[in-house]
Design an enzyme around this catalytic site. Structure first.
Site, PDB file in Angstrom:
ATOM      1  N   LYS A  84       3.831   0.800   9.785  1.00  0.00           N
ATOM      2  CA  LYS A  84       3.996   2.080   9.081  1.00  0.00           C
ATOM      3  C   LYS A  84       3.393   3.227   9.882  1.00  0.00           C
ATOM      4  O   LYS A  84       3.877   4.349   9.809  1.00  0.00           O
ATOM      5  CB  LYS A  84       3.380   1.983   7.685  1.00  0.00           C
ATOM      6  CG  LYS A  84       4.356   1.329   6.710  1.00  0.00           C
ATOM      7  CD  LYS A  84       3.822   1.325   5.304  1.00  0.00           C
ATOM      8  CE  LYS A  84       2.928   0.143   5.091  1.00  0.00           C
ATOM      9  NZ  LYS A  84       2.485  -0.019   3.712  1.00  0.00           N
ATOM     10  N   ARG A  88       5.137 -12.725   9.662  1.00  0.00           N
ATOM     11  CA  ARG A  88       5.775 -11.421   9.455  1.00  0.00           C
ATOM     12  C   ARG A  88       7.162 -11.438  10.050  1.00  0.00           C
ATOM     13  O   ARG A  88       7.425 -12.148  11.007  1.00  0.00           O
ATOM     14  CB  ARG A  88       5.034 -10.331  10.239  1.00  0.00           C
ATOM     15  CG  ARG A  88       3.679  -9.996   9.810  1.00  0.00           C
ATOM     16  CD  ARG A  88       3.137  -8.929  10.749  1.00  0.00           C
ATOM     17  NE  ARG A  88       3.471  -7.591  10.276  1.00  0.00           N
ATOM     18  CZ  ARG A  88       2.798  -6.968   9.318  1.00  0.00           C
ATOM     19  NH1 ARG A  88       1.775  -7.532   8.729  1.00  0.00           N
ATOM     20  NH2 ARG A  88       3.149  -5.765   8.934  1.00  0.00           N
ATOM     21  N   GLU A 115       0.872  -1.172   0.000  1.00  0.00           N
ATOM     22  CA  GLU A 115       0.000   0.000   0.000  1.00  0.00           C
ATOM     23  C   GLU A 115       0.914   1.228   0.000  1.00  0.00           C
ATOM     24  O   GLU A 115       1.818   1.321   0.831  1.00  0.00           O
ATOM     25  CB  GLU A 115      -0.891  -0.001   1.251  1.00  0.00           C
ATOM     26  CG  GLU A 115      -1.848   1.163   1.229  1.00  0.00           C
ATOM     27  CD  GLU A 115      -2.805   1.200   2.422  1.00  0.00           C
ATOM     28  OE1 GLU A 115      -2.739   0.305   3.281  1.00  0.00           O
ATOM     29  OE2 GLU A 115      -3.591   2.158   2.464  1.00  0.00           O
TER      30      GLU A 115
HETATM   31  P1  ATP Z   1       1.828  -2.074   8.016  1.00  0.00           P
HETATM   32  O1  ATP Z   1       0.902  -2.812   8.922  1.00  0.00           O
HETATM   33  O2  ATP Z   1       3.146  -1.756   8.593  1.00  0.00           O
HETATM   34  O3  ATP Z   1       1.179  -0.918   7.321  1.00  0.00           O
HETATM   35  P2  ATP Z   1       1.243  -3.703   5.804  1.00  0.00           P
HETATM   36  O4  ATP Z   1       1.291  -5.186   5.874  1.00  0.00           O
HETATM   37  O5  ATP Z   1      -0.094  -3.076   5.813  1.00  0.00           O
HETATM   38  O6  ATP Z   1       2.196  -3.134   6.890  1.00  0.00           O
HETATM   39  P3  ATP Z   1       1.645  -3.381   3.038  1.00  0.00           P
HETATM   40  O7  ATP Z   1       2.174  -2.225   2.294  1.00  0.00           O
HETATM   41  O8  ATP Z   1       0.194  -3.681   2.905  1.00  0.00           O
HETATM   42  O9  ATP Z   1       2.022  -3.184   4.550  1.00  0.00           O
HETATM   43  O10 ATP Z   1       2.504  -4.679   2.747  1.00  0.00           O
HETATM   44  C1  ATP Z   1       2.828  -5.136   1.465  1.00  0.00           C
HETATM   45  C2  ATP Z   1       3.233  -6.573   1.565  1.00  0.00           C
HETATM   46  O11 ATP Z   1       4.354  -6.713   2.428  1.00  0.00           O
HETATM   47  C3  ATP Z   1       2.116  -7.410   2.133  1.00  0.00           C
HETATM   48  O12 ATP Z   1       2.019  -8.596   1.389  1.00  0.00           O
HETATM   49  C4  ATP Z   1       2.560  -7.688   3.539  1.00  0.00           C
HETATM   50  O13 ATP Z   1       2.076  -8.905   3.998  1.00  0.00           O
HETATM   51  C5  ATP Z   1       4.081  -7.662   3.418  1.00  0.00           C
HETATM   52  N1  ATP Z   1       4.669  -7.256   4.689  1.00  0.00           N
HETATM   53  C6  ATP Z   1       4.457  -6.113   5.368  1.00  0.00           C
HETATM   54  N2  ATP Z   1       5.125  -6.107   6.533  1.00  0.00           N
HETATM   55  C7  ATP Z   1       5.780  -7.290   6.601  1.00  0.00           C
HETATM   56  C8  ATP Z   1       6.637  -7.906   7.571  1.00  0.00           C
HETATM   57  N3  ATP Z   1       6.953  -7.293   8.705  1.00  0.00           N
HETATM   58  N4  ATP Z   1       7.124  -9.126   7.291  1.00  0.00           N
HETATM   59  C9  ATP Z   1       6.827  -9.753   6.141  1.00  0.00           C
HETATM   60  N5  ATP Z   1       6.024  -9.235   5.204  1.00  0.00           N
HETATM   61  C10 ATP Z   1       5.495  -8.024   5.419  1.00  0.00           C
HETATM   62 MG    MG Z   2      -1.626  -3.158   4.396  1.00  0.00          MG
END
Ligand code: ATP
Ligand code: MG
Length: 553
Positions: free
Chosen positions: A270, A260, A34
């Protein structure tokens, strides 16, 4: 693309099976960030997994911006994400995709669900909807709008789309099961009203699809075979499958969840990273203390070291917290082999060699790597006045202290043996100058009379030295899991950045920003890509020479 040795994991085993059984002939993955912040090391795990699988199975991987929440997303983030994926060594298939590319189709599928009697417009307040949802222990209650006719629902949804309903006053919900043990199946909202400008679609829409509805359909439209996501989406898989089972799409990707990455002494959400930036706790998303890809790059991490870290942590379904020392070991191992050596003095004190001719300058040859002759040598000027590290001199010390001591000898790295004779001090008793004599017969050889000189210290010639700022970084937080604290700011490490003003050898004036160095006896450093200039050199410490994490714990 980046080539690393593939390491097996449970996801690759599933893919192997799917290829063997003929379920798929080609693997197609995607990385779906995102665009609401910079990528962090957790994303790197997902990038290395998705792009790595595509690469190893000669498949393809899409980059798809999951941009269904226009309020939080920005084009700046779209750009930084692309730069970071490329920096890591990966390239996506074709153009970057956007979930918003599919807004027309998504809207059509929403209408399809309404036509099948599988979605309805709910005018309940958000509080009422929450009330009716029930809890993990108690089933939910059907909304009074659940049995509205298909014709009416079509009209209501058209009105929503036309901007006739205010935000929060109407929502389209999937009609699934209000007593499902999976909360996500209790008639989830799939479309909501948002009068918001979107960075890709402008003002075309005032209704936006929810993530769960969007993601599975985008995957299917792109022909994704394996949709890899993190464990918190495990329950959402029911909804993922329900949507695809009930609309007219040809393919049905398989969602597979993995754990994760959590890293100790930092935060990864984030939302929290945003707060650090907005509240000025760090200098920006690319502050070298941040766990962002941009921060790590600026700190001196290399793409291969980040990929290696992702390989070492592996891919499982087990949630855990990875120690920072694991990350640091990856870059240290790499730089120990590959980084040229140089001399820098971070906390300088003047040393005068009284029997060295005034005005004379010698060009000494220094090897760029102690164990790798192929890295060549460089010239290092030597003269009567030099700087050494303040902590490398003592007026008296026991035998364990293998540096310079009054009336004792030490070797200057790549140069001569010197003996400390006396010191000058200021009114506060601080040493201002150390006076030495040198043995001219000891350049590159031990003293001829067989006396032993054990210690070696580093130095730079005073007249030729380039002034430099050194930024030394430590863990950003004082506790292993700051995210668990009510007020995570209160656990910030006040000493996470220490600045020193010192000197580097003259060859460093031409150092490039992406070139790592080992400053001998100190650590690995790189030129700061933002703040360093010819007039004011700035070096970031990437990592120390040894693992100090476990000592500190
Ligand atoms: P946040 O909760 O920090 O906003 P998010 O998962 O919403 O993180 P996205 O931009 O939606 O962030 O993530 C893009 C991809 O990266 C998704 O497939 C997510 O599962 C993966 N991802 C995000 N954070 C991690 C992590 N700490 N470890 C492994 N994969 C991750
Ligand atoms: Mg997300």
């Amino acid at each position: 693309m980046a080539a690393d040795a593939p390491r097996s994991n449970f996801i690759r085993q599933i893919i192997d099976k799917d290829l063997a059984s003929g379920k798929h002939s080609q693997v197609h993955t995607r990385f779906p960030p995102e665009p609401n912040g910079f990528l962090h090391i957790g994303h790197a795990k997902s990038i290395v997994l998705n792009f790595g699988i595509a690469e190893d199975y000669q498949g393809t991987c899409n980059l798809r911006f999951d941009d269904t929440n226009p309020l939080k997303e920005k084009v700046d983030f779209v750009n930084s994400i692309q730069a970071d994926v490329r920096w890591l060594g990966f390239e996506w298939e074709g153009k970057p995709r956007y979930s918003s590319n599919y807004f027309d189709q998504l809207h059509g599928f929403a209408v399809e669900l309404i036509e099948k009697g599988l979605a309805y417009v709910d005018f309940s307040s958000q509080d009422a909807m929450r009330e009716m949802r029930g809890t993990l222990k108690e089933p939910g209650v059907n909304s009074p709008y659940r049995d509205t006719s298909i014709a009416e629902n079509l009209k209501h949804f058209a009105d929503m789309t036309a901007g006739k309903h205010e935000e929060g006053k109407a929502a389209l919900r999937a009609k699934i099961d209000m007593s499902s043990p999976f909360m996500v199946l209790r008639d989830p909202v799939i479309y909501r009203v948002r009068f918001a400008h979107h960075h890709q679609t402008g003002d075309k829409w005032c209704v936006y699809p929810m993530y769960d509805f969007t993601h599975c359909i985008s995957d299917a439209l792109e022909g994704i075979t394996h949709s890899l996501c993190t464990l918190e989406f495990q329950d959402n898989r029911r909804l993922y499958d329900w949507v695809l089972d009930n609309i007219s799409v040809d393919s049905h990707p398989q969602q597979i969840e993995f754990s994760r990455l959590n890293l100790q002494y930092t935060v990864m959400s984030k939302r929290k990273l945003h707060l650090l930036v907005e509240e000025g706790k760090v200098s920006g998303w690319d502050d070298p203390r941040m766990p962002t890809i941009a921060g790590m790059r600026r700190r001196g991490y290399t793409p291969s070291s980040v990929r290696e870290f992702c390989h070492r942590i592996g891919v499982t379904k087990m949630d855990n917290q990875v120690e920072m020392s694991m990350l640091e070991a990856c870059i240290r191992d790499e730089l120990n082999h590959g980084a040229p050596r140089a001399l820098a003095v971070l906390d300088p004190v003047r040393l005068v060699i009284e029997n060295y001719p005034e005005g004379e300058v010698e060009a000494l040859q220094a090897p760029n790597h102690p164990n790798d002759d192929s890295m060549g040598t460089r010239e290092v000027p030597f003269s009567r006045e030099i700087y050494i590290e303040r902590e490398d001199f003592r007026e008296s010390a026991n035998k364990k202290y293998k540096r310079l001591v009054l009336e004792k000898e030490v070797r200057l790295r790549n140069a001569y043996v010197v003996k400390a004779e006396r010191v000058d001090k200021d009114v506060d008793g601080n040493i201002t100058t150390i006076y030495c004599t040198y043995d001219p017969e000891t350049l590159g050889t031990d003293p001829a009379d067989g006396r032993k000189v054990k210690g070696v210290i580093h130095w730079v010639a005073a007249e030729h030295a380039q002034p430099a700022e050194f930024r030394l970084y430590d863990r950003l937080f004082q506790v292993p899991n700051p995210a668990a604290e009510d007020d995570f700011f209160s656990t910030l490490n006040p000493d996470s950045l220490v600045i020193k003003q010192g000197f580097v050898e003259p060859s460093m004036a031409a150092a490039a920003a992406d070139q790592p160095f080992q400053f001998e006896r100190i650590g690995y450093f790189c030129v700061d890509s933002q703040d360093s200039s010819a007039e004011h050199l700035v070096f970031n410490q990437t990592v120390g020479l040894r693992d100090t994490w476990n000592d500190q714990a």
